[in-house]
Design a protein around this motif. Structure first.
Motif, PDB file in Angstrom:
ATOM      1  N   GLN A   1      -8.939   8.608 -57.298  1.00 12.41           N
ATOM      2  CA  GLN A   1      -9.138   9.584 -56.230  1.00 12.41           C
ATOM      3  C   GLN A   1     -10.518   9.463 -55.592  1.00 12.41           C
ATOM      4  N   CYS A   2     -11.547   9.612 -56.410  1.00  9.48           N
ATOM      5  CA  CYS A   2     -12.902   9.666 -55.853  1.00  9.48           C
ATOM      6  C   CYS A   2     -13.638   8.338 -55.997  1.00  9.48           C
TER       7      CYS A   2
ATOM      8  N   CYS B   1     -10.613  10.737 -62.919  1.00 14.06           N
ATOM      9  CA  CYS B   1     -11.616  11.446 -63.698  1.00 14.06           C
ATOM     10  C   CYS B   1     -11.098  12.866 -63.945  1.00 14.06           C
TER      11      CYS B   1
ATOM     12  N   CYS C   1     -10.786  15.242 -60.813  1.00 14.60           N
ATOM     13  CA  CYS C   1      -9.688  14.879 -59.916  1.00 14.60           C
ATOM     14  C   CYS C   1      -8.337  15.149 -60.578  1.00 14.60           C
TER      15      CYS C   1
ATOM     16  N   CYS D   1     -11.953   6.008 -61.060  1.00 17.67           N
ATOM     17  CA  CYS D   1     -11.061   7.089 -60.644  1.00 17.67           C
ATOM     18  C   CYS D   1     -10.313   6.687 -59.367  1.00 17.67           C
TER      19      CYS D   1
END
Ligand SMILES: [Zn+2]
Length: 118
Positions: free
Chosen positions: A84-85, A103, A106, A82
């Motif tokens: 983002q995370c 994901c 996100c 992912c």
């Protein structure tokens, strides 16, 4: 076949299908058909691609950019993580959306924020 090759093939087919919507000449179709096999992009082919990109609408263009990004990540060994995370994107999601950059959680948060900006 390595899983990576399998994913790459899926992404390239998706990309080709997007371009196919805006193909108008036989030359362009030919370019499209050969593109999947050859990774070398010659000058003329690049011009074809720019022309086709111009004809695509914003949504299709964004999809192609996503696919290209996924292909780059695939080469770098970052695919499936992912953006983002940093967690692994579940396999089931990648199967449904091979070009997924985030994901589910996100992606939803991102979409909510994008909707709020409108
Ligand atoms: Zn995430």
């Amino acid at each position: 076949m390595r899983p990576v090759d399998d994913i790459r093939k899926k992404l390239l087919i998706q990309r080709r299908n997007l371009f196919r919507q805006v193909v108008q000449t036989e030359d362009e179709l030919l370019w499209l058909e050969t593109d999947v096999e050859s990774e070398v992009e010659e000058r003329g082919q690049e011009e074809d691609m720019v022309r086709l990109l111009d004809r695509l609408d914003g949504r299709a263009k964004a999809e192609i950019e996503e696919i290209d990004r996924a292909l780059v990540k695939l080469e770098a060994g970052q695919y499936g993580r992912c953006e983002q995370c940093g967690k692994d994107i579940p396999q089931s999601r990648l199967e449904a959306v091979p070009a997924a950059a985030m994901c589910m959680a996100c992606a939803q948060a991102w979409e909510t924020r994008a909707a709020l900006r409108k």
